[in-house]
Write an enzyme that holds these catalytic residues in place. Structure first.
Site, short mmCIF file in Angstrom:
data_model
loop_
_atom_site.label_atom_id
_atom_site.label_comp_id
_atom_site.label_asym_id
_atom_site.label_seq_id
_atom_site.Cartn_x
_atom_site.Cartn_y
_atom_site.Cartn_z
N CYS A 157 54.08 46.95 60.54
CA CYS A 157 52.81 47.53 61.61
C CYS A 157 52.82 46.29 63.02
O CYS A 157 51.79 46.04 63.97
CB CYS A 157 51.41 47.61 60.76
N HIS A 166 45.20 46.82 65.77
CA HIS A 166 46.29 48.21 64.97
C HIS A 166 44.62 48.67 63.84
O HIS A 166 44.06 47.93 63.46
CB HIS A 166 47.26 46.58 63.29
N ASN A 168 47.12 55.15 59.65
CA ASN A 168 47.52 53.89 59.74
C ASN A 168 48.97 54.71 60.23
O ASN A 168 50.03 55.23 58.90
CB ASN A 168 47.86 53.71 58.63
O1 UT7 Z 1 48.98 48.31 57.85
C1 UT7 Z 1 49.13 47.40 57.30
C2 UT7 Z 1 48.22 46.88 56.63
N1 UT7 Z 1 47.46 47.60 55.75
C3 UT7 Z 1 46.25 46.88 54.76
O2 UT7 Z 1 45.59 46.72 56.20
C4 UT7 Z 1 45.47 47.95 54.13
C5 UT7 Z 1 45.01 46.55 53.81
N2 UT7 Z 1 43.55 47.19 52.33
C6 UT7 Z 1 42.63 48.14 52.05
O3 UT7 Z 1 42.67 49.29 53.37
C7 UT7 Z 1 42.33 48.52 51.00
O4 UT7 Z 1 42.86 47.27 50.43
C8 UT7 Z 1 42.82 49.86 50.58
C9 UT7 Z 1 42.13 51.10 51.69
C10 UT7 Z 1 43.93 49.79 50.67
C11 UT7 Z 1 42.17 50.37 49.00
O5 UT7 Z 1 40.44 49.62 49.22
P1 UT7 Z 1 39.56 48.73 48.48
O6 UT7 Z 1 38.74 48.70 48.18
O7 UT7 Z 1 40.82 47.15 48.35
O8 UT7 Z 1 39.48 49.69 46.97
P2 UT7 Z 1 40.54 48.61 45.36
O9 UT7 Z 1 42.99 49.05 45.74
O10 UT7 Z 1 40.06 47.54 45.19
O11 UT7 Z 1 40.82 50.10 44.98
C12 UT7 Z 1 39.27 50.28 44.31
C13 UT7 Z 1 39.39 51.40 43.11
C14 UT7 Z 1 40.39 51.41 42.33
O12 UT7 Z 1 40.15 51.97 40.61
P3 UT7 Z 1 39.21 51.09 39.85
O13 UT7 Z 1 40.47 49.70 39.43
O14 UT7 Z 1 38.10 50.32 40.48
O15 UT7 Z 1 38.85 52.04 39.25
C15 UT7 Z 1 41.76 52.30 42.66
O16 UT7 Z 1 42.64 53.14 41.24
O17 UT7 Z 1 39.76 52.52 44.14
C16 UT7 Z 1 40.67 53.39 43.28
N3 UT7 Z 1 41.54 54.20 44.62
C17 UT7 Z 1 41.00 55.29 44.61
N4 UT7 Z 1 39.92 55.78 44.41
C18 UT7 Z 1 40.00 57.47 45.02
C19 UT7 Z 1 42.15 54.00 45.51
N5 UT7 Z 1 42.67 54.68 46.26
C20 UT7 Z 1 42.18 55.29 45.50
C21 UT7 Z 1 42.18 56.65 46.01
N6 UT7 Z 1 41.24 58.07 45.95
N7 UT7 Z 1 42.61 57.48 47.00
#
Ligand code: UT7
Length: 325
Positions: free
Chosen positions: A115, A252, A282
């Protein structure tokens, strides 16, 4: 002191016509429009169709940038393409773009920093120009991340999209001050200790397959704001400029929450932040040139504006560059 600067002479972009909404993804994996919007700010993304590849997207963006600059491929002597989704392991996507433009001279190569690729590519092209090795460089960010996604993994497949953007950089003389037009400074960083937090689980030298993107999203999020704000501060320091002087912040486009938190920490007003993640998702190395082109074409970014670009990506790699448009 008079110095050579890499001045942006034109920009362009291309998005594949097929737009995929969050609602469409609800039929594919266990997710919801509400979750995606709340956690990322993404509402839709474009996905490449049959016959479209990273190089075809890149060629379309490059043609648009050349037209915007009032130039042809004959006027370019360097093509740098930032991508992590090349059409083939080799030759480079840059040489495919070069051929697609009917360009048979100069040099073309890819830069791979995921990225952060576009920031790396701008920095590399700027060095060629300032060293007198190139007069006009086409810098392209092009990706088809849809091709390396695991479409059964809801934690990643909802986040990414395809597209390409390009700028034409041209050598022009400046005074050596931050009032010059062109790339004023770029700072690049990487730290391979974090490589397993965001990677592709395949490759020609390991599995002999393409592999799929894997990400510990929460972990990447944890590091992102601190890393990008540090490198942006380093660029401010190198150029003797400050957040108040910025016209536009073009980060980004990975996640609206990361963008907002970074802008707040840097003291950059929200109205100066260019956002396209809502409609592009993204697009990795393509996200910054796509956002730049959107903001130029809608009249926000104008000649003379001070524009900060920044990114963080797999590796980790991260970086920032300050450009007077
Ligand atoms: O471009 C390169 C750099 N990349 C990035 O900058 C990405 C950085 N990370 C992020 O943007 C965020 O961490 C994410 C958008 C990927 C995830 O958001 P988050 O607030 O960190 O969520 P999380 O990973 O802590 O997940 C929270 C919950 C989980 O469930 P439990 O364990 O709390 O029951 C996940 O399983 O959300 C669940 N989850 C989803 N639910 C519905 C994960 N993906 C999804 C989904 N739909 N697509």
């Amino acid at each position: 002191m008079r110095t050579l600067r890499s001045v942006v002479r034109g920009c362009g972009s291309y998005l594949p016509p097929r737009m995929v909404s969050n609602a469409e993804l609800e039929g594919l994996v266990d997710t919801s429009d509400e979750w995606i919007v709340q956690r990322t700010g993404i509402r839709a993304r474009h996905i490449a169709g049959e016959g479209e590849t990273t190089s075809t997207l890149g060629i379309a963006a490059a043609r648009a940038a050349l037209a915007d600059a009032g130039l042809t491929a004959d006027d370019i002597d360097l093509v740098v393409c930032a991508t992590s989704t090349p059409d083939h392991t080799f030759p480079s996507t840059a040489t495919m773009i070069q051929a697609g433009l009917g360009m048979h001279h100069g040099a073309a190569f890819d830069v791979q920093a995921v990225c952060t690729g576009f920031v790396y590519a701008i920095s590399v092209a700027d060095k060629f120009i300032r060293a007198g090795e190139a007069r006009r460089a086409l810098v392209v960010g092009a990706e088809t991340f849809s091709r390396i996604l695991d479409w059964e993994d809801r934690t990643t497949c909802v986040l990414f999209g395809d597209g390409a953007g390009a700028v034409v950089l041209e050598a022009q003389e400046g005074e050596g001050t931050s009032a010059d037009r062109g790339v004023l400074a770029a700072k690049l960083r990487s730290d391979g200790r974090y490589r397993e937090k965001l990677y592709v689980d395949g490759g020609p030298g390991s599995t002999k397959t393409t592999g799929h993107l894997r990400m510990e999203g929460r972990e990447v999020f944890r590091f992102a704001v601190g890393m990008v704000t540090d490198v942006v501060e380093a660029v401010f320091e190198a150029t003797g400029t400050s957040a108040d002087e910025l016209s536009w912040f073009v980060p980004h486009q990975a996640n609206k929450r990361i963008i907002d938190a970074s802008a707040d920490k840097l003291g950059i007003a929200r109205e100066k932040v260019v956002i396209t993640v809502d409609r592009h998702g993204n697009t990795s190395a393509a996200s910054i040139p796509l956002a730049l082109d959107a903001a130029v074409k809608d009249g926000r970014v104008k000649k003379g504006d001070l524009v900060m670009i920044e990114a963080i990506g797999g590796g980790f790699t991260w970086g920032a560059a300050l450009i007077r448009w």
